[in-house]
Design an enzyme around this catalytic site. Sequence first.
Site, PDB file in Angstrom:
ATOM      1  N   ARG A 109      42.036  65.112   6.721  1.00  0.00           N
ATOM      2  CA  ARG A 109      42.204  64.976   5.279  1.00  0.00           C
ATOM      3  C   ARG A 109      42.727  66.296   4.706  1.00  0.00           C
ATOM      4  O   ARG A 109      42.397  67.378   5.195  1.00  0.00           O
ATOM      5  CB  ARG A 109      40.820  64.694   4.705  1.00  0.00           C
ATOM      6  CG  ARG A 109      40.753  64.480   3.214  1.00  0.00           C
ATOM      7  CD  ARG A 109      40.884  63.059   2.910  1.00  0.00           C
ATOM      8  NE  ARG A 109      40.509  62.705   1.567  1.00  0.00           N
ATOM      9  CZ  ARG A 109      41.168  61.809   0.853  1.00  0.00           C
ATOM     10  NH1 ARG A 109      42.238  61.215   1.340  1.00  0.00           N
ATOM     11  NH2 ARG A 109      40.764  61.479  -0.350  1.00  0.00           N
ATOM     12  N   THR A 389      49.230  55.046   1.124  1.00  0.00           N
ATOM     13  CA  THR A 389      48.339  54.929   2.274  1.00  0.00           C
ATOM     14  C   THR A 389      48.813  53.828   3.222  1.00  0.00           C
ATOM     15  O   THR A 389      49.432  52.857   2.801  1.00  0.00           O
ATOM     16  CB  THR A 389      46.864  54.666   1.868  1.00  0.00           C
ATOM     17  OG1 THR A 389      46.475  55.650   0.899  1.00  0.00           O
ATOM     18  CG2 THR A 389      45.918  54.756   3.042  1.00  0.00           C
ATOM     19  N   THR A 407      47.841  58.934   4.741  1.00  0.00           N
ATOM     20  CA  THR A 407      48.170  58.783   3.325  1.00  0.00           C
ATOM     21  C   THR A 407      48.820  60.016   2.724  1.00  0.00           C
ATOM     22  O   THR A 407      48.578  61.132   3.180  1.00  0.00           O
ATOM     23  CB  THR A 407      46.882  58.464   2.516  1.00  0.00           C
ATOM     24  OG1 THR A 407      47.228  58.192   1.163  1.00  0.00           O
ATOM     25  CG2 THR A 407      45.882  59.600   2.555  1.00  0.00           C
ATOM     26  N   ASP A 430      42.199  62.596  -5.802  1.00  0.00           N
ATOM     27  CA  ASP A 430      41.008  61.923  -5.279  1.00  0.00           C
ATOM     28  C   ASP A 430      39.726  62.696  -5.609  1.00  0.00           C
ATOM     29  O   ASP A 430      38.628  62.199  -5.408  1.00  0.00           O
ATOM     30  CB  ASP A 430      41.115  61.708  -3.762  1.00  0.00           C
ATOM     31  CG  ASP A 430      41.841  60.401  -3.427  1.00  0.00           C
ATOM     32  OD1 ASP A 430      42.029  59.578  -4.341  1.00  0.00           O
ATOM     33  OD2 ASP A 430      42.216  60.213  -2.263  1.00  0.00           O
ATOM     34  N   SER A 460      38.572  56.773   0.061  1.00  0.00           N
ATOM     35  CA  SER A 460      38.124  55.393   0.266  1.00  0.00           C
ATOM     36  C   SER A 460      38.640  54.828   1.587  1.00  0.00           C
ATOM     37  O   SER A 460      38.427  53.649   1.884  1.00  0.00           O
ATOM     38  CB  SER A 460      38.624  54.507  -0.878  1.00  0.00           C
ATOM     39  OG  SER A 460      38.086  54.936  -2.094  1.00  0.00           O
ATOM     40  N   GLY A 481      43.830  52.806  -2.083  1.00  0.00           N
ATOM     41  CA  GLY A 481      42.740  53.492  -2.772  1.00  0.00           C
ATOM     42  C   GLY A 481      41.426  52.739  -2.588  1.00  0.00           C
ATOM     43  O   GLY A 481      41.104  52.289  -1.481  1.00  0.00           O
TER      44      GLY A 481
HETATM   45  N1  GLY Z   1      44.082  58.634  -1.093  1.00  0.00           N
HETATM   46  C1  GLY Z   1      43.415  57.413  -0.941  1.00  0.00           C
HETATM   47  C2  GLY Z   1      42.053  57.599  -0.389  1.00  0.00           C
HETATM   48  O1  GLY Z   1      41.862  58.479   0.426  1.00  0.00           O
HETATM   49  O2  GLY Z   1      41.163  56.892  -0.783  1.00  0.00           O
END
Ligand code: GLY
Length: 577
Positions: A109, A389, A407, A430, A460, A481
Amino acid sequence: MIATRSAAERTTTRVAHPSPHAAASLAFAVGLVGAAATARAQGAVAADDPRATAVGAAVLADGGTAADAAVATALALGVVNPASSGIGGGGFAIVYDAATGQTYAFDFREVAPAALDPGDFVVDGAVDPMRARRGGLAVGVPGEVAGLTLLTERFGRLSWRRLVAPAMRLAREGSPTSAFMSQAAARVVPTLPDEPAFAPLRALLTVDGAPRPVGAPLVRPALAATLGALSRDRRALATGPIADDLVATAAAAGGVITTADLAAYQVAERAPLDGRWRGHRLATMPIPSSGGVVLLEALAIIDGAGVDLATLGASSPAALHVIVEALKHGFADRARALGDTDAGRAAARAMLAPARLAALARAVDRDRTLPSARYGEPAPVVTPRPGGTSHVCVVDRDGNAVALTTTVNGYYGAKLVTPTGLVLNNQIDDFAVAVDASNMYGLRQGAENLVGPGKRPLSSMTPVLVIDGDRVVGCVGGSGGPRIISNTLQVLLDLFVFGLDPATAVAAPRIHHQWQPDVLVVEPELPAATRAALAARGHQVEVADDITAVQAIRVGPAGAVGASDPRKNGARAAAAR
Ligand code: GLY
């Protein structure tokens, strides 16, 4: 009912490989499921673009592992569908290693730059949420390349160059603009400010001044050169001219990301969130994803609510009502308590305490939805929008599996494209830019998810592997999302409770509820009588045709069968289930 286990309790049982002879004796077939090619018997790949799926299937056919195929597929997705993912973004992967029976969770991430501060999002005393959505401050330190390279180092068999080559070829030679990319371009182009920072994305998304039509050649020479550099040097995005270029692009648009941030980025290997569900083991993503914890919470509430879903029927109002009630509890908890902090992680554990889950399940009223406050505090209402995503499922001939979600966050991320061809993420949205502020998905965001240097924004994304004894029997995940959680849950139920085949499961009409706004979003294909029955239970029903896309693989006696969601290629679900 779900029973979660800590990392220490996870199985370390060594299990036998399926025999290579057995695998070889099964016929290799390439079939069309939804819009995606799926290689059966020797394994399966499901991605949300058929060109990327074909890249993964070719890697499996060359003897690559599930990790090899997932990496090559993800790289190809970033070329043909820059609205959703790419090497300017990040992701998560859940891996099953058939040789050891172990599962792994990799968090690549994006991270908030060291110099980022909540005050950066305050203008003249008021929070400006657009700063987290577009421009330099929206950009998190990308982790995609670090994550993909680690997957190949740990679980790969083919060379890194072999895995990058198909994406490089797609970028250099070009491919037709997909229906999904064209739709996403038409949505984004009118919103782009007429400023130099956004001119490169405008150039990528338009042909003769209009949003790219379906089929227009998408050639990305700068990205091809970057992928070439990456195939020679896995650190090419972490240091050197490509990294300098990324920092300069973000800085010119107000960003604070530095070359030190890029050089310091580390993939986090985490203990997968492990749950027991209907005799299966679910391996999914822990914090900083909310996806795994909300999924496990909702599944447990559904199972504890005293209804037999299978008897009620897949699309019945009674079944959908219970699913929605469970989601509302999960999303209310998400809003209140989760984030990339010690307290956020402690809250995630507390959310899954069996006694608490049983109490929430008992509170489900089968005839009526509850007032919103019963799920948590009232929150500002913001209309949710779908996002970028992309999810990839792979199972290989040896039974290894990867569920990988990748994403750039919203369509085309921060709307910034570097001269080296990277579409930069806007993952900072986010986070909560202020406590209780809603983000672009309408998600209420609490203190634990407040933006801060070095933190990873709450996600998410919900990559899930379903494990039966010593073999993976399912892989599910999606995009969109918060809708990822509700839609992954529904496809899991479709596959393992309602007994649908993968193609029918991913194409079936779905619903979404995220507690706040207090709106039940349903797809147009859900019959009017079902919508009316849900409204009669007190739900505020809204019809929307942009729910999300889910990929799935089900491994049964005949081998692995994958299905890609037709939604992302412009087709609608063919029929109500
Ligand atoms: N950027 C979408 C998520 O990580 O929920």
